[in-house]
Design a protein around this motif. Structure first.
Motif, PDB file in Angstrom:
ATOM      1  N   THR A  75       0.789  -1.239   0.000  1.00 33.32           N
ATOM      2  CA  THR A  75       0.000   0.000   0.000  1.00 33.32           C
ATOM      3  C   THR A  75       0.816   1.280   0.000  1.00 33.32           C
ATOM      4  N   GLY A  76       2.093   1.211   0.309  1.00 34.25           N
ATOM      5  CA  GLY A  76       2.896   2.419   0.461  1.00 34.25           C
ATOM      6  C   GLY A  76       2.745   3.082   1.816  1.00 34.25           C
ATOM      7  N   LEU A  77       1.913   2.520   2.697  1.00 37.11           N
ATOM      8  CA  LEU A  77       1.734   3.061   4.043  1.00 37.11           C
ATOM      9  C   LEU A  77       2.658   2.325   5.010  1.00 37.11           C
ATOM     10  N   ARG A  78       3.246   3.070   5.941  1.00 35.73           N
ATOM     11  CA  ARG A  78       4.141   2.469   6.933  1.00 35.73           C
ATOM     12  C   ARG A  78       3.484   2.580   8.313  1.00 35.73           C
ATOM     13  N   ALA A  79       3.171   1.411   8.890  1.00 37.76           N
ATOM     14  CA  ALA A  79       2.560   1.393  10.221  1.00 37.76           C
ATOM     15  C   ALA A  79       3.546   1.938  11.245  1.00 37.76           C
ATOM     16  N   THR A  80       3.064   2.837  12.104  1.00 40.91           N
ATOM     17  CA  THR A  80       3.901   3.391  13.168  1.00 40.91           C
ATOM     18  C   THR A  80       3.460   2.898  14.544  1.00 40.91           C
ATOM     19  N   SER A  81       2.298   2.267  14.626  1.00 35.68           N
ATOM     20  CA  SER A  81       1.808   1.684  15.870  1.00 35.68           C
ATOM     21  C   SER A  81       0.877   0.532  15.523  1.00 35.68           C
ATOM     22  N   LEU A  82       1.134  -0.625  16.143  1.00 34.81           N
ATOM     23  CA  LEU A  82       0.354  -1.842  15.881  1.00 34.81           C
ATOM     24  C   LEU A  82      -0.116  -2.458  17.191  1.00 34.81           C
ATOM     25  N   THR A  83      -1.281  -3.090  17.150  1.00 33.42           N
ATOM     26  CA  THR A  83      -1.761  -3.887  18.278  1.00 33.42           C
ATOM     27  C   THR A  83      -2.122  -5.271  17.771  1.00 33.42           C
ATOM     28  N   PRO A  84      -1.453  -6.315  18.272  1.00 28.41           N
ATOM     29  CA  PRO A  84      -1.852  -7.671  17.883  1.00 28.41           C
ATOM     30  C   PRO A  84      -3.172  -8.012  18.560  1.00 28.41           C
ATOM     31  N   TYR A  85      -4.091  -8.624  17.803  1.00 30.91           N
ATOM     32  CA  TYR A  85      -5.368  -8.952  18.433  1.00 30.91           C
ATOM     33  C   TYR A  85      -5.868 -10.364  18.144  1.00 30.91           C
ATOM     34  N   ALA A  86      -5.292 -11.045  17.174  1.00 35.99           N
ATOM     35  CA  ALA A  86      -5.740 -12.411  16.897  1.00 35.99           C
ATOM     36  C   ALA A  86      -4.561 -13.247  16.423  1.00 35.99           C
ATOM     37  N   PHE A  87      -4.534 -14.498  16.877  1.00 40.02           N
ATOM     38  CA  PHE A  87      -3.464 -15.423  16.526  1.00 40.02           C
ATOM     39  C   PHE A  87      -4.105 -16.713  16.041  1.00 40.02           C
ATOM     40  N   TYR A  88      -3.753 -17.111  14.828  1.00 41.91           N
ATOM     41  CA  TYR A  88      -4.363 -18.276  14.184  1.00 41.91           C
ATOM     42  C   TYR A  88      -3.301 -19.338  13.936  1.00 41.91           C
ATOM     43  N   THR A  89      -3.590 -20.585  14.344  1.00 41.67           N
ATOM     44  CA  THR A  89      -2.633 -21.669  14.127  1.00 41.67           C
ATOM     45  C   THR A  89      -3.277 -22.945  13.607  1.00 41.67           C
ATOM     46  N   SER A  90      -4.575 -23.007  13.550  1.00 41.22           N
ATOM     47  CA  SER A  90      -5.232 -24.282  13.256  1.00 41.22           C
ATOM     48  C   SER A  90      -5.810 -24.390  11.850  1.00 41.22           C
ATOM     49  N   TYR A  91      -5.563 -23.415  10.992  1.00 35.34           N
ATOM     50  CA  TYR A  91      -6.156 -23.452   9.661  1.00 35.34           C
ATOM     51  C   TYR A  91      -5.213 -24.055   8.639  1.00 35.34           C
ATOM     52  N   THR A  92      -5.747 -24.937   7.820  1.00 34.41           N
ATOM     53  CA  THR A  92      -5.020 -25.438   6.657  1.00 34.41           C
ATOM     54  C   THR A  92      -5.765 -24.918   5.431  1.00 34.41           C
TER      55      THR A  92
END
Length: 162
Positions: A75-92
């Motif tokens: 996108t050309g946008l640079r994130a300056t602050s992030l919040t992790p909110y979801a973690f996925y490990t079970s999808y194939t």
């Protein structure tokens, strides 16, 4: 400059093991909402689906660094602050190239960013911010889940894990 698929870690692993084995896809997704609550979507160049910016980690990167890089590349946008909110490990998931991956993904809310939105990049043919009730065209299946999980996180304050 962005790596080509063949140069990327995942591309090199896929070339090494072939097309039929299931391998891990480790990466990050980003959800970007502007001040009007509109969602940033890209139209991917490979399948023309509208999607949230996302991609695979490279060796030596953290998931947060991956999220920042993928958002910038797409996108050309640079994130300056992030919040992790979801973690996925079970999808194939099997993609249109018949490559199957077990996904290990972190989804981040981008709280702030800088730069000008690019409508076209090497990985996208269009991009824009869209009202949640008027999302464009054929969409990636992950958009609804990413937004629902964000709502759950905002309500509970607890990382969504699936």
């Amino acid at each position: 400059m962005a790596l080509t698929w063949a140069e990327s870690y995942l591309g090199r692993v896929r070339a090494s093991v072939g097309d039929t084995d299931t391998i891990f896809f480790v990466g990050a997704r980003t959800v970007v909402l502007d001040d009007d609550g509109r969602l940033l979507l890209i139209q991917r160049s490979d399948n023309l689906r509208w999607a949230i910016p996302a991609g695979a980690m490279e060796l030596g990167e953290s998931m947060a660094e991956c999220a920042v890089r993928e958002l910038w590349e797409e996108t050309g946008l640079r994130a300056t602050s992030l919040t992790p909110y979801a973690f996925y490990t079970s999808y194939t998931y099997t993609n249109e190239y018949r490559h199957t991956y077990q996904q290990v993904l972190m989804t981040f809310l981008v709280n702030s960013w800088e730069g000008e939105l690019l409508r076209q990049t090497e990985e996208s043919v269009d991009a824009g911010f869209f009202p949640l009730d008027a999302l464009p065209g054929q969409q990636s299946f992950v958009i609804d889940e990413a937004l629902a999980d964000l709502a759950t996180f905002q309500k509970t304050g607890v990382l969504v894990m699936k």
